[in-house]
Structure formats: structure tokens, C-alpha cells
Enzyme design. Sequence first.
Site, PDB file in Angstrom:
ATOM      1  CG  HIS A 222      -0.467   0.303   1.995  1.00 10.46           C
ATOM      2  ND1 HIS A 222       0.379  -0.435   3.684  1.00 10.46           N
ATOM      3  CD2 HIS A 222      -0.349   2.219   3.018  1.00 10.46           C
ATOM      4  CE1 HIS A 222       0.473   0.349   4.241  1.00 10.46           C
ATOM      5  NE2 HIS A 222       0.383   1.625   4.293  1.00 10.46           N
TER       6      HIS A 222
HETATM    7  C1  UD1 Z   1      -1.761   5.792   5.369  1.00 10.71           C
HETATM    8  C2  UD1 Z   1      -0.417   5.982   6.015  1.00 10.71           C
HETATM    9  C3  UD1 Z   1       0.281   5.054   6.295  1.00 10.71           C
HETATM   10  C4  UD1 Z   1      -0.635   4.082   6.944  1.00 10.71           C
HETATM   11  C5  UD1 Z   1      -1.654   3.373   6.673  1.00 10.71           C
HETATM   12  C6  UD1 Z   1      -2.834   1.934   6.829  1.00 10.71           C
HETATM   13  C7  UD1 Z   1      -0.089   8.425   5.725  1.00 10.71           C
HETATM   14  C8  UD1 Z   1       0.553   9.436   5.063  1.00 10.71           C
HETATM   15  N1  UD1 Z   1      -0.189   6.779   5.341  1.00 10.71           N
HETATM   16  O1  UD1 Z   1      -1.552   4.883   3.914  1.00 10.71           O
HETATM   17  O2  UD1 Z   1       1.470   5.141   7.166  1.00 10.71           O
HETATM   18  O3  UD1 Z   1       1.303   2.660   7.133  1.00 10.71           O
HETATM   19  O4  UD1 Z   1      -2.240   4.434   6.047  1.00 10.71           O
HETATM   20  O5  UD1 Z   1      -3.465   1.861   5.690  1.00 10.71           O
HETATM   21  O6  UD1 Z   1      -1.152   8.737   6.996  1.00 10.71           O
HETATM   22  N2  UD1 Z   1      -9.011   4.569   0.918  1.00 10.71           N
HETATM   23  C9  UD1 Z   1     -10.429   4.123   1.162  1.00 10.71           C
HETATM   24  N3  UD1 Z   1     -10.920   3.896   1.470  1.00 10.71           N
HETATM   25  C10 UD1 Z   1     -10.125   4.230   3.247  1.00 10.71           C
HETATM   26  C11 UD1 Z   1      -8.840   4.468   3.606  1.00 10.71           C
HETATM   27  C12 UD1 Z   1      -8.211   5.298   2.168  1.00 10.71           C
HETATM   28  O7  UD1 Z   1     -10.841   4.030  -0.187  1.00 10.71           O
HETATM   29  O8  UD1 Z   1     -11.080   3.904   3.528  1.00 10.71           O
HETATM   30  C13 UD1 Z   1      -8.131   5.482  -0.702  1.00 10.71           C
HETATM   31  C14 UD1 Z   1      -8.283   6.909   0.067  1.00 10.71           C
HETATM   32  O9  UD1 Z   1      -9.199   7.405  -0.155  1.00 10.71           O
HETATM   33  C15 UD1 Z   1      -7.205   7.319  -0.418  1.00 10.71           C
HETATM   34  C16 UD1 Z   1      -5.739   6.208  -0.305  1.00 10.71           C
HETATM   35  O10 UD1 Z   1      -7.109   5.008   0.031  1.00 10.71           O
HETATM   36  O11 UD1 Z   1      -7.073   7.180  -2.262  1.00 10.71           O
HETATM   37  C17 UD1 Z   1      -5.152   6.684   0.837  1.00 10.71           C
HETATM   38  O12 UD1 Z   1      -5.089   6.478   1.509  1.00 10.71           O
HETATM   39  P1  UD1 Z   1      -4.241   7.590   2.597  1.00 10.71           P
HETATM   40  O13 UD1 Z   1      -5.610   8.050   3.867  1.00 10.71           O
HETATM   41  O14 UD1 Z   1      -4.198   8.508   1.742  1.00 10.71           O
HETATM   42  O15 UD1 Z   1      -3.485   6.830   2.523  1.00 10.71           O
HETATM   43  P2  UD1 Z   1      -2.688   5.229   2.838  1.00 10.71           P
HETATM   44  O16 UD1 Z   1      -2.310   4.474   1.924  1.00 10.71           O
HETATM   45  O17 UD1 Z   1      -3.975   4.443   3.772  1.00 10.71           O
END
Ligand code: UD1
Length: 382
Positions: A222
Site C-alpha cells: 500500500h
Molecule cells: C496511511 C498512512 C500509512 C499507513 C496506512 C495504513 C499516511 C501518510 N499514510 O496510508 O502510514 O501505513 O495508512 O493503511 O497517513 N482509502 C479508501 N478507503 C479507506 C481508506 C483509504 O478508499 O477506508 C483510499 C483513500 O481514499 C486514498 C487512498 O486509499 O485514495 C490512500 O489513503 P490514505 O489515507 O491517504 O493513505 P494510506 O495509503 O492508507
Amino acid sequence: MKLVTVVGARPQFIKAAAVSRAIAAHNASSGGPNIHEVIVHTGQHYDTNMSAVFFTEMEIPRPDHSLGVREASHGAMTARMLEGVERVLLAEKPDCVLVYGDTNSTLAGALAGAKIGIPVAHVEAGLRSYNRRMPEEINRVVTDHVSTLLFCPTQGAVDNLASEGICHGERAGVHLVGDVMLDAALFYARLSGDKSRVLAPGTELGALVEGGNRDFALCTVHRAENTDDPARLEALFRAVGQVAETMPVVLPLHPRTRKKLAECDMGGLCSQPGLHVTEPLGYFDMLELLKACRLVITDSGGLQKEAFFFDKPCVTLRAETEWVELLEHGVNMLAGEPVSRLPEVCGELLSRASDFTVDLYGTGVAGKRIVGILVDAFPSEK
Ligand code: UD1
């Protein structure tokens, strides 16, 4: 004392569960002033299987405040959280704000507290990858430097802080407490066998362990550095597919990764032979897969340690890791470049005689230690 806990992303729910359990145990048995914990969910992770399932399974108290901040650029996301957490802190007037790990939710909670003079306590302080291109590294460094209490999981983390001038002793806020993820793994692994159906007979994944077979790898991907460049993402998924040709691979797919694969029209990479792609799984399911698998392949920080807790070798899909002691003890190897070498690296790691008996992360009482330190630091009766 009154504590505001800020969480928002999946690994934080697991870490906070360990501390919330220790708080409940303290309140039930200490006879002294209770700790009043107020939970703020920033909304960073919001899908049911990225958020709600953890609150239910791990019996984490429901959030008192949900900020509902959704995906946005790093700056916009952090800014909205900062504003929301500040509003909560001004209303709740806690003695302390407790933040976990290295996500944007961590940074927002820490900055909000520090800016209005509320002491910040950071669980998982002192970790460093020394790669400033990772958003998580920026979050770690800034959070540590504005925190009053720094709860380190390892001696290496204490040493990292010392090298940045945040010293054990000189500034009494640094405490080596062990890893709260070990507390959670030990406690919930006792329940997961009854609670999880992920490997139940007759299911797709159940077929992998028929007849006591334990020959599969558990994989997660991820991190932005693996998902955001389409060429890298494709090379990585092809390498995982190569591993799957000889050893089945179970891959619970993070929403970030699913989204990026779809955007680049690479969803077909999830259908490679031997690759079992699932939705993100709950904690009990992950624990059962960890217990059953032979190998872990991941870019997650938490899963690298959980592999160690369950005596499984781990290949880390990154150029460096903040959990360096796992590399030093030979139980973890970096995949390195080019990532197409992944099958060879897995083979090399599996052929090693790994020692999982060494104590790297304490004994599973980090939550209790943290609560003890908080109570001593903030003896008020709020
Ligand atoms: C975040 C953390 C990372 C952690 C990870 C665990 C930061 C910078 N990164 O990364 O350190 O290891 O979480 O999972 O804070 N999304 C969904 N549904 C959800 C959650 C996220 O669709 O329930 C999508 C978001 O819309 C976004 C993408 O996933 O487009 C990334 O989510 P984001 O919260 O930015 O960071 P992670 O990659 O999850």
C-alpha cells in the site's frame, strides 16, 4: 486525568485498542483517579473494512468525535484534521493528547496539541527510515519534536531520538516501553481462532490449508512509493505473481492499491495464477493468516513486526525499514532492486535458519507501562 486520543488510520485502531484496554484495566483496579479517555476519529480511513470492523472486533470504545476528513492532498487532509482536532481540544481541555505512529492523523493531532500548549504523548516514537521522501518519515520527525512524552518501542528508537537531541534522562519524556502491537497480537491471537472464518473448510483460502498444509505467503502492498508509479506497481505485482507460481500468495488489497491498479488498467494483475486477492481483512482474519502462513511479503511497518511475533520470515517491499532490528536478526530481508528478484529473495530467506526467540519488542505490557507513565505525569482528577 483526561486524555484525548487521536486515531484515523487502520494501524492506529490496533495500537489504540491495546492502550484503551490498559486504561480500562487501570480504571477497574487502581482505586486512584480514573483516566477519562476521549476518542477522536479523523476519518482518514473510512471504509467499513478499514475502520468500523476494528472498533467492533477489538471492542474499542466508540469515537466521541468523528471529524469525517476524507481523501485529499497531504496538505489539505492534514489541515482539515488540524482544524478539527484543535476544536475538540479547546472544548475538551484534556491534560494530554495521545497520538500513534506516523500517519497524517498523527501529525495533525500532535500539531494541534502543541500549538495550543496541550502536552503531546507519542506512541511509537523514535522510529526512522531516514528516507525523507516518505510522508510517514516527515510525520514521525515532526511529531517527535513537538511531543512531551515519547513512548519508544525499541532501544534503537531511543537511540534515534538521542541522536536528534531528544535524550533519555536529560529530557525525562523519553520512555522505552516496548511495542503496543505486541500487546494487541498476544491478546487478540487468543480469540482469533474462534472469531475468524477466513481459513474455514470449503472456502477459497481454506483450501490452502487443507490437510495441515501451511505453504502460502501473506502479502500486502500500500505504500505510496510502491503504488504511485505505474511501472513500479506493475513490476511489483508481476514479481508477486512469480512467487505465486510456486507458493500460493494471499493478498488482502488495500483501497489505495486497488484504486491505482484500476486507474492504470492493471486490474488483471490480480488474477495471476496462485494469487488470491481479497478485500482488506479484519484483525482476527489477519492474525489467523499470520499464524498459518509460511512467509510474509509486505511494505507495511506493522505487518513486518507481526510476522516476527508469529515466527514468520518477512520480505519487506521497500528500500529501507525503520524496524532495523528485524534485518539485523536475519528474520527480515529487504526485497531490494530490481523487484523482479523477489522470488530469489524469498527463497534465500526461507533457506535461512531464523531465530525468533530474541526479545526485540518487550513482553506485551507496553500499554500498561504507558498508562502508568501517563498517570504519574498527570495526576489530576479531571
Ligand atoms: C496511511 C498512512 C500509512 C499507513 C496506512 C495504513 C499516511 C501518510 N499514510 O496510508 O502510514 O501505513 O495508512 O493503511 O497517513 N482509502 C479508501 N478507503 C479507506 C481508506 C483509504 O478508499 O477506508 C483510499 C483513500 O481514499 C486514498 C487512498 O486509499 O485514495 C490512500 O489513503 P490514505 O489515507 O491517504 O493513505 P494510506 O495509503 O492508507
